[in-house]
Design a protein around this motif. Structure first.
Motif, PDB file in Angstrom:
ATOM      1  N   ARG A  91     -27.287   8.212  -6.514  1.00 27.38           N
ATOM      2  CA  ARG A  91     -25.965   8.414  -7.094  1.00 27.38           C
ATOM      3  C   ARG A  91     -24.931   8.366  -5.972  1.00 27.38           C
ATOM      4  O   ARG A  91     -25.094   9.026  -4.936  1.00 27.38           O
ATOM      5  N   VAL A  92     -23.884   7.568  -6.163  1.00 29.46           N
ATOM      6  CA  VAL A  92     -22.832   7.440  -5.154  1.00 29.46           C
ATOM      7  C   VAL A  92     -21.555   8.090  -5.699  1.00 29.46           C
ATOM      8  O   VAL A  92     -21.134   7.810  -6.820  1.00 29.46           O
ATOM      9  N   TYR A  93     -20.968   8.926  -4.854  1.00 28.48           N
ATOM     10  CA  TYR A  93     -19.737   9.622  -5.234  1.00 28.48           C
ATOM     11  C   TYR A  93     -18.565   9.057  -4.439  1.00 28.48           C
ATOM     12  O   TYR A  93     -18.681   8.818  -3.239  1.00 28.48           O
ATOM     13  N   ARG A  94     -17.473   8.841  -5.142  1.00 20.96           N
ATOM     14  CA  ARG A  94     -16.303   8.214  -4.530  1.00 20.96           C
ATOM     15  C   ARG A  94     -15.061   9.050  -4.798  1.00 20.96           C
ATOM     16  O   ARG A  94     -14.834   9.516  -5.916  1.00 20.96           O
ATOM     17  N   ALA A  95     -14.271   9.251  -3.753  1.00 20.55           N
ATOM     18  CA  ALA A  95     -12.994   9.954  -3.877  1.00 20.55           C
ATOM     19  C   ALA A  95     -11.890   9.049  -3.355  1.00 20.55           C
ATOM     20  O   ALA A  95     -12.075   8.324  -2.370  1.00 20.55           O
ATOM     21  N   THR A  96     -10.735   9.065  -4.029  1.00 18.91           N
ATOM     22  CA  THR A  96      -9.627   8.206  -3.618  1.00 18.91           C
ATOM     23  C   THR A  96      -8.286   8.933  -3.737  1.00 18.91           C
ATOM     24  O   THR A  96      -8.136   9.864  -4.528  1.00 18.91           O
ATOM     25  N   ALA A  97      -7.364   8.493  -2.919  1.00 17.72           N
ATOM     26  CA  ALA A  97      -5.974   8.933  -3.007  1.00 17.72           C
ATOM     27  C   ALA A  97      -5.123   7.757  -2.561  1.00 17.72           C
ATOM     28  O   ALA A  97      -5.567   6.914  -1.778  1.00 17.72           O
ATOM     29  N   SER A  98      -3.917   7.670  -3.067  1.00 17.94           N
ATOM     30  CA  SER A  98      -3.051   6.545  -2.698  1.00 17.94           C
ATOM     31  C   SER A  98      -1.658   7.042  -2.357  1.00 17.94           C
ATOM     32  O   SER A  98      -1.189   8.061  -2.869  1.00 17.94           O
ATOM     33  N   PHE A  99      -1.016   6.281  -1.464  1.00 19.06           N
ATOM     34  CA  PHE A  99       0.351   6.597  -1.028  1.00 19.06           C
ATOM     35  C   PHE A  99       1.228   5.369  -1.222  1.00 19.06           C
ATOM     36  O   PHE A  99       0.776   4.232  -1.059  1.00 19.06           O
ATOM     37  N   GLU A 100       2.498   5.620  -1.522  1.00 21.19           N
ATOM     38  CA  GLU A 100       3.513   4.579  -1.510  1.00 21.19           C
ATOM     39  C   GLU A 100       4.642   5.062  -0.615  1.00 21.19           C
ATOM     40  O   GLU A 100       5.198   6.138  -0.852  1.00 21.19           O
ATOM     41  N   ILE A 101       4.971   4.266   0.404  1.00 18.30           N
ATOM     42  CA  ILE A 101       5.892   4.716   1.454  1.00 18.30           C
ATOM     43  C   ILE A 101       7.017   3.699   1.609  1.00 18.30           C
ATOM     44  O   ILE A 101       6.771   2.508   1.829  1.00 18.30           O
ATOM     45  N   LYS A 102       8.257   4.176   1.524  1.00 15.02           N
ATOM     46  CA  LYS A 102       9.419   3.300   1.654  1.00 15.02           C
ATOM     47  C   LYS A 102      10.037   3.474   3.041  1.00 15.02           C
ATOM     48  O   LYS A 102      10.463   4.565   3.412  1.00 15.02           O
ATOM     49  N   PHE A 103      10.108   2.372   3.787  1.00 16.13           N
ATOM     50  CA  PHE A 103      10.596   2.388   5.167  1.00 16.13           C
ATOM     51  C   PHE A 103      12.001   1.806   5.267  1.00 16.13           C
ATOM     52  O   PHE A 103      12.304   0.772   4.672  1.00 16.13           O
ATOM     53  N   ALA A 104      12.831   2.472   6.068  1.00 14.94           N
ATOM     54  CA  ALA A 104      14.115   1.909   6.472  1.00 14.94           C
ATOM     55  C   ALA A 104      14.033   1.383   7.902  1.00 14.94           C
ATOM     56  O   ALA A 104      14.807   0.517   8.297  1.00 14.94           O
ATOM     57  N   ASN A 105      13.085   1.900   8.665  1.00 10.50           N
ATOM     58  CA  ASN A 105      12.904   1.532  10.062  1.00 10.50           C
ATOM     59  C   ASN A 105      11.645   0.664  10.166  1.00 10.50           C
ATOM     60  O   ASN A 105      10.526   1.168  10.003  1.00 10.50           O
ATOM     61  N   PHE A 106      11.822  -0.626  10.450  1.00 14.25           N
ATOM     62  CA  PHE A 106      10.684  -1.537  10.454  1.00 14.25           C
ATOM     63  C   PHE A 106       9.840  -1.413  11.723  1.00 14.25           C
ATOM     64  O   PHE A 106       8.693  -1.851  11.751  1.00 14.25           O
ATOM     65  N   GLU A 107      10.407  -0.832  12.775  1.00  7.14           N
ATOM     66  CA  GLU A 107       9.603  -0.564  13.967  1.00  7.14           C
ATOM     67  C   GLU A 107       8.554   0.494  13.650  1.00  7.14           C
ATOM     68  O   GLU A 107       7.386   0.375  14.044  1.00  7.14           O
ATOM     69  N   LYS A 108       8.968   1.539  12.933  1.00 13.39           N
ATOM     70  CA  LYS A 108       8.022   2.578  12.519  1.00 13.39           C
ATOM     71  C   LYS A 108       7.015   2.025  11.521  1.00 13.39           C
ATOM     72  O   LYS A 108       5.847   2.435  11.504  1.00 13.39           O
ATOM     73  N   LEU A 109       7.463   1.093  10.696  1.00 13.75           N
ATOM     74  CA  LEU A 109       6.540   0.430   9.783  1.00 13.75           C
ATOM     75  C   LEU A 109       5.411  -0.229  10.559  1.00 13.75           C
ATOM     76  O   LEU A 109       4.232  -0.094  10.215  1.00 13.75           O
ATOM     77  N   GLY A 110       5.766  -0.941  11.620  1.00 14.15           N
ATOM     78  CA  GLY A 110       4.747  -1.595  12.440  1.00 14.15           C
ATOM     79  C   GLY A 110       3.816  -0.607  13.108  1.00 14.15           C
ATOM     80  O   GLY A 110       2.602  -0.818  13.174  1.00 14.15           O
ATOM     81  N   GLU A 111       4.380   0.488  13.614  1.00 14.73           N
ATOM     82  CA  GLU A 111       3.554   1.507  14.275  1.00 14.73           C
ATOM     83  C   GLU A 111       2.558   2.125  13.307  1.00 14.73           C
ATOM     84  O   GLU A 111       1.374   2.292  13.634  1.00 14.73           O
ATOM     85  N   LEU A 112       3.046   2.491  12.107  1.00 16.72           N
ATOM     86  CA  LEU A 112       2.140   3.113  11.144  1.00 16.72           C
ATOM     87  C   LEU A 112       1.129   2.117  10.595  1.00 16.72           C
ATOM     88  O   LEU A 112      -0.025   2.479  10.344  1.00 16.72           O
ATOM     89  N   ALA A 113       1.555   0.863  10.418  1.00 12.78           N
ATOM     90  CA  ALA A 113       0.603  -0.147   9.955  1.00 12.78           C
ATOM     91  C   ALA A 113      -0.529  -0.309  10.958  1.00 12.78           C
ATOM     92  O   ALA A 113      -1.697  -0.440  10.586  1.00 12.78           O
ATOM     93  N   SER A 114      -0.186  -0.278  12.246  1.00 14.43           N
ATOM     94  CA  SER A 114      -1.205  -0.375  13.285  1.00 14.43           C
ATOM     95  C   SER A 114      -2.135   0.837  13.250  1.00 14.43           C
ATOM     96  O   SER A 114      -3.356   0.708  13.362  1.00 14.43           O
ATOM     97  N   THR A 115      -1.543   2.009  13.067  1.00 16.82           N
ATOM     98  CA  THR A 115      -2.348   3.234  13.021  1.00 16.82           C
ATOM     99  C   THR A 115      -3.272   3.242  11.811  1.00 16.82           C
ATOM    100  O   THR A 115      -4.475   3.502  11.923  1.00 16.82           O
ATOM    101  N   PHE A 116      -2.709   2.940  10.638  1.00 18.19           N
ATOM    102  CA  PHE A 116      -3.507   2.985   9.413  1.00 18.19           C
ATOM    103  C   PHE A 116      -4.612   1.934   9.404  1.00 18.19           C
ATOM    104  O   PHE A 116      -5.679   2.142   8.823  1.00 18.19           O
ATOM    105  N   SER A 117      -4.350   0.782  10.042  1.00 19.96           N
ATOM    106  CA  SER A 117      -5.347  -0.290  10.023  1.00 19.96           C
ATOM    107  C   SER A 117      -6.596   0.068  10.818  1.00 19.96           C
ATOM    108  O   SER A 117      -7.639  -0.573  10.662  1.00 19.96           O
ATOM    109  N   THR A 118      -6.490   1.081  11.670  1.00 24.48           N
ATOM    110  CA  THR A 118      -7.656   1.504  12.461  1.00 24.48           C
ATOM    111  C   THR A 118      -8.109   2.916  12.106  1.00 24.48           C
ATOM    112  O   THR A 118      -8.990   3.465  12.768  1.00 24.48           O
ATOM    113  N   THR A 119      -7.517   3.506  11.071  1.00 20.37           N
ATOM    114  CA  THR A 119      -7.893   4.855  10.650  1.00 20.37           C
ATOM    115  C   THR A 119      -9.052   4.790   9.676  1.00 20.37           C
ATOM    116  O   THR A 119      -8.972   4.072   8.670  1.00 20.37           O
ATOM    117  N   PRO A 120     -10.136   5.521   9.928  1.00 16.81           N
ATOM    118  CA  PRO A 120     -11.270   5.510   8.989  1.00 16.81           C
ATOM    119  C   PRO A 120     -10.827   5.938   7.584  1.00 16.81           C
ATOM    120  O   PRO A 120      -9.978   6.821   7.423  1.00 16.81           O
TER     121      PRO A 120
END
Length: 228
Positions: A91-120
């Motif tokens: 039996r496999v158990y799965r848990a999920t959560a989702s976020f929607e984030i609105k950015f005004a600063n695209f530099e921070k968008l890039g930083e977080l995208a880089s962080t999230f892309s390598t976050t387990p």
């Protein structure tokens, strides 16, 4: 002589750089333990929440401050599910959560995208580009006027081509607003969890160039022209 009926299509296209970016991310964990899967998602989601709160300061009225990198974000409640893995007979158990984030600063968008892309346990589902409501309304008004001018120009060309038609009065008798669209021009896509609109890799993460949004307005106009 009956009036000449002239039916033409009018169109306008306006371009404007995106002013906001909306990132959608998914936090998920699967395994043989329901408790561990839920704990993985809860821990990761809590860490993301802390990061987002720090980047989205608000004033006394609850509105994002002028210098806030993130103007708004939401998180959906953690959900769980399970299924049978017929290969391992477990039996496999799965848990999920989702976020929607609105950015005004695209530099921070890039930083977080880089962080999230390598976050387990984290995947970037999409990055979409938007205009401010005030900008969109202004462009839509301008586009409607331009589409009418385009239709008048076409009708004028047709009527002037008839013998005796040059300079005849165009009397609009009907206007139909057709389906209008908003299209984001693509600057390229990246694979994996990186999302769309990636301009390249910077020193501290991905770099994002805001994309152009095209607003198209289409109308159908009928004119009556009294011909000699």
């Amino acid at each position: 002589m009956a009036p000449l009926l002239v039916t033409v299509y009018g169109q306008s296209e306006l371009f404007h750089r995106a002013e906001r970016a909306v990132m959608s991310i998914l936090v998920t964990s699967s395994g043989p333990s329901q408790e561990q899967s839920s704990l993985d998602v809860t821990t990761t989601a809590s860490s993301i929440q802390s990061t987002l709160r720090a980047l989205s300061p608000k004033d006394s009225t609850g509105i994002a401050t002028a210098d806030a990198a993130i103007t708004h974000w939401t998180m959906k409640t953690i959900s769980t599910s399970s299924y049978d893995n017929t290969t391992t007979n477990t039996r496999v158990y799965r848990a999920t959560a989702s976020f929607e984030i609105k950015f005004a600063n695209f530099e921070k968008l890039g930083e977080l995208a880089s962080t999230f892309s390598t976050t387990p346990n984290v995947a970037i589902n999409s990055i979409n580009w938007h205009l401010l409501d005030s900008t969109r309304k202004s462009l839509e008004t301008q586009g409607r006027k331009l589409s009418v001018q385009n239709a008048i120009g076409k009708a004028r060309d047709f009527v002037d081509a008839f013998p005796g038609g040059e300079g005849k009065v165009l009397s609009p008798s009907e206007l139909k607003d057709e389906r209008n669209v908003s299209v984001t021009s693509s600057h390229g896509k990246a694979g994996g969890n990186r999302g769309d609109g990636v301009g390249g890799a910077g020193g501290d993460g991905m770099t994002f160039a805001s994309e152009d949004i095209k607003l198209v307005n289409n109308i159908t106009v009928k004119f009556l022209v009294e011909m000699d």
